[in-house]
Design a protein around this motif. Structure first.
Motif, PDB file in Angstrom:
ATOM      1  N   ALA A   1       0.849  -1.192   0.000  1.00  0.00           N
ATOM      2  CA  ALA A   1       0.000   0.000   0.000  1.00  0.00           C
ATOM      3  C   ALA A   1       0.885   1.243   0.000  1.00  0.00           C
ATOM      4  N   THR A   2       0.401   2.306  -0.628  1.00  0.00           N
ATOM      5  CA  THR A   2       1.148   3.561  -0.601  1.00  0.00           C
ATOM      6  C   THR A   2       1.278   4.016   0.850  1.00  0.00           C
ATOM      7  N   ASP A   3       2.366   4.685   1.155  1.00  0.00           N
ATOM      8  CA  ASP A   3       2.713   5.159   2.498  1.00  0.00           C
ATOM      9  C   ASP A   3       3.143   4.048   3.449  1.00  0.00           C
ATOM     10  N   THR A   4       3.448   2.863   2.927  1.00  0.00           N
ATOM     11  CA  THR A   4       4.011   1.792   3.752  1.00  0.00           C
ATOM     12  C   THR A   4       5.453   2.153   4.098  1.00  0.00           C
ATOM     13  N   ASN A   5       5.814   2.014   5.356  1.00  0.00           N
ATOM     14  CA  ASN A   5       7.179   2.276   5.803  1.00  0.00           C
ATOM     15  C   ASN A   5       7.981   0.978   5.790  1.00  0.00           C
ATOM     16  N   ILE A   6       9.199   1.059   5.256  1.00  0.00           N
ATOM     17  CA  ILE A   6      10.112  -0.088   5.252  1.00  0.00           C
ATOM     18  C   ILE A   6      11.407   0.338   5.942  1.00  0.00           C
ATOM     19  N   PRO A   7      11.727  -0.251   7.104  1.00  0.00           N
ATOM     20  CA  PRO A   7      13.035   0.007   7.708  1.00  0.00           C
ATOM     21  C   PRO A   7      14.099  -0.751   6.917  1.00  0.00           C
ATOM     22  N   ILE A   8      15.205  -0.106   6.603  1.00  0.00           N
ATOM     23  CA  ILE A   8      16.226  -0.734   5.757  1.00  0.00           C
ATOM     24  C   ILE A   8      17.520  -0.920   6.541  1.00  0.00           C
ATOM     25  N   SER A   9      17.940  -2.164   6.635  1.00  0.00           N
ATOM     26  CA  SER A   9      19.241  -2.475   7.214  1.00  0.00           C
ATOM     27  C   SER A   9      20.316  -2.350   6.137  1.00  0.00           C
ATOM     28  N   TYR A  10      20.010  -2.916   4.956  1.00  0.00           N
ATOM     29  CA  TYR A  10      20.882  -2.770   3.791  1.00  0.00           C
ATOM     30  C   TYR A  10      20.062  -3.046   2.540  1.00  0.00           C
ATOM     31  N   TRP A  11      20.629  -2.688   1.388  1.00  0.00           N
ATOM     32  CA  TRP A  11      19.930  -2.864   0.121  1.00  0.00           C
ATOM     33  C   TRP A  11      20.952  -3.043  -0.994  1.00  0.00           C
TER      34      TRP A  11
ATOM     35  N   GLU B   1       9.947 -11.564 -21.640  1.00  0.00           N
ATOM     36  CA  GLU B   1       9.845 -10.735 -22.848  1.00  0.00           C
ATOM     37  C   GLU B   1      11.020  -9.767 -22.919  1.00  0.00           C
ATOM     38  N   ASN B   2      11.343  -9.155 -21.773  1.00  0.00           N
ATOM     39  CA  ASN B   2      12.543  -8.315 -21.642  1.00  0.00           C
ATOM     40  C   ASN B   2      13.530  -9.098 -20.783  1.00  0.00           C
ATOM     41  N   PRO B   3      14.464  -9.821 -21.403  1.00  0.00           N
ATOM     42  CA  PRO B   3      15.281 -10.771 -20.650  1.00  0.00           C
ATOM     43  C   PRO B   3      16.308 -10.156 -19.695  1.00  0.00           C
ATOM     44  N   ASP B   4      16.704  -8.908 -19.920  1.00  0.00           N
ATOM     45  CA  ASP B   4      17.715  -8.288 -19.067  1.00  0.00           C
ATOM     46  C   ASP B   4      17.104  -7.137 -18.285  1.00  0.00           C
ATOM     47  N   TYR B   5      17.201  -7.215 -16.959  1.00  0.00           N
ATOM     48  CA  TYR B   5      16.621  -6.180 -16.104  1.00  0.00           C
ATOM     49  C   TYR B   5      17.348  -6.172 -14.764  1.00  0.00           C
ATOM     50  N   GLN B   6      17.050  -5.158 -13.967  1.00  0.00           N
ATOM     51  CA  GLN B   6      17.645  -5.038 -12.639  1.00  0.00           C
ATOM     52  C   GLN B   6      16.559  -5.099 -11.579  1.00  0.00           C
ATOM     53  N   VAL B   7      16.908  -5.679 -10.442  1.00  0.00           N
ATOM     54  CA  VAL B   7      15.991  -5.790  -9.311  1.00  0.00           C
ATOM     55  C   VAL B   7      16.642  -5.119  -8.109  1.00  0.00           C
ATOM     56  N   VAL B   8      15.911  -4.211  -7.479  1.00  0.00           N
ATOM     57  CA  VAL B   8      16.337  -3.598  -6.220  1.00  0.00           C
ATOM     58  C   VAL B   8      15.820  -4.485  -5.100  1.00  0.00           C
ATOM     59  N   ILE B   9      16.702  -4.841  -4.172  1.00  0.00           N
ATOM     60  CA  ILE B   9      16.324  -5.666  -3.026  1.00  0.00           C
ATOM     61  C   ILE B   9      16.671  -4.900  -1.768  1.00  0.00           C
ATOM     62  N   VAL B  10      15.699  -4.786  -0.856  1.00  0.00           N
ATOM     63  CA  VAL B  10      15.947  -4.158   0.438  1.00  0.00           C
ATOM     64  C   VAL B  10      15.710  -5.199   1.527  1.00  0.00           C
ATOM     65  N   VAL B  11      16.523  -5.131   2.570  1.00  0.00           N
ATOM     66  CA  VAL B  11      16.428  -6.067   3.684  1.00  0.00           C
ATOM     67  C   VAL B  11      16.221  -5.265   4.965  1.00  0.00           C
ATOM     68  N   THR B  12      15.229  -5.665   5.738  1.00  0.00           N
ATOM     69  CA  THR B  12      14.912  -4.978   6.988  1.00  0.00           C
ATOM     70  C   THR B  12      15.814  -5.498   8.117  1.00  0.00           C
ATOM     71  N   PRO B  13      15.868  -4.780   9.238  1.00  0.00           N
ATOM     72  CA  PRO B  13      16.688  -5.252  10.361  1.00  0.00           C
ATOM     73  C   PRO B  13      16.295  -6.647  10.864  1.00  0.00           C
ATOM     74  N   ASP B  14      15.032  -7.041  10.696  1.00  0.00           N
ATOM     75  CA  ASP B  14      14.616  -8.380  11.127  1.00  0.00           C
ATOM     76  C   ASP B  14      14.770  -9.434  10.022  1.00  0.00           C
TER      77      ASP B  14
ATOM     78  N   ALA C   1      15.249   7.011  -6.505  1.00  0.00           N
ATOM     79  CA  ALA C   1      14.976   7.699  -5.241  1.00  0.00           C
ATOM     80  C   ALA C   1      15.805   7.096  -4.106  1.00  0.00           C
ATOM     81  N   LEU C   2      15.878   5.776  -4.036  1.00  0.00           N
ATOM     82  CA  LEU C   2      16.647   5.107  -2.993  1.00  0.00           C
ATOM     83  C   LEU C   2      18.139   5.390  -3.141  1.00  0.00           C
ATOM     84  N   ASP C   3      18.626   5.374  -4.371  1.00  0.00           N
ATOM     85  CA  ASP C   3      20.034   5.661  -4.630  1.00  0.00           C
ATOM     86  C   ASP C   3      20.385   7.096  -4.226  1.00  0.00           C
ATOM     87  N   GLU C   4      19.486   8.039  -4.499  1.00  0.00           N
ATOM     88  CA  GLU C   4      19.729   9.426  -4.103  1.00  0.00           C
ATOM     89  C   GLU C   4      19.811   9.551  -2.583  1.00  0.00           C
ATOM     90  N   ILE C   5      18.929   8.862  -1.874  1.00  0.00           N
ATOM     91  CA  ILE C   5      18.973   8.859  -0.406  1.00  0.00           C
ATOM     92  C   ILE C   5      20.305   8.308   0.072  1.00  0.00           C
TER      93      ILE C   5
END
Length: 127
Positions: free
Chosen positions: A40-50, A61-74, A88-92
């Motif tokens: 849902a929009t406005d969901t908060n995700i605590p990030i330990s690393y990404w 169909e598009n065989p080459d792509y990138q995936v952003v993965i974030v991991v929480t402290p738990d 946006a995450l990279d800028e932060i």
């Protein structure tokens, strides 16, 4: 990926912390992670690393792509292929790195209407 061999491949191209081989293998596996786009929009995700994983999947169909993965402290993992979320995450992360701020942080997931009303896009902001 540099060479398309006709089989599924994934390679970590960025991660915000040092990892050993077992951690890197587990990090790349998104079968046990939740899709950020489904939150849902406005969901908060605590990030330990990404990080970012480059994927080659010849069955897509598009065989080459990138995936952003974030991991929480738990240890919970989330992922997305949204370029706007990544930017946006990279800028932060760049701002935190410039300030030598190595502490875990959190983001608020946001779904925004595109300016030309062609749909929505995914982004995030620091919380």
């Amino acid at each position: 990926m540099s060479e398309n061999t006709g089989k599924f491949e994934s390679k970590i191209i960025y991660v915000s912390k040092e990892m050993n081989a077992r951690e890197r293998i587990a990090f790349k596996n998104i079968s046990n992670s939740e899709l950020i786009n489904s939150l849902a929009t406005d969901t908060n995700i605590p990030i330990s690393y990404w990080g970012v994983v480059e994927v080659h999947n010849p069955r897509n169909e598009n065989p080459d792509y990138q995936v952003v993965i974030v991991v929480t402290p738990d240890g919970k993992k989330y992922h997305t292929s949204s370029n706007s979320f990544f930017m946006a995450l990279d800028e932060i992360q760049c701002e935190l790195d410039a300030a030598d701020d190595k502490d875990p942080f959190g983001v608020k997931v946001q779904k925004k209407q595109s300016k030309n009303n062609s749909g929505t896009f995914l982004t995030c902001s620091l919380i």
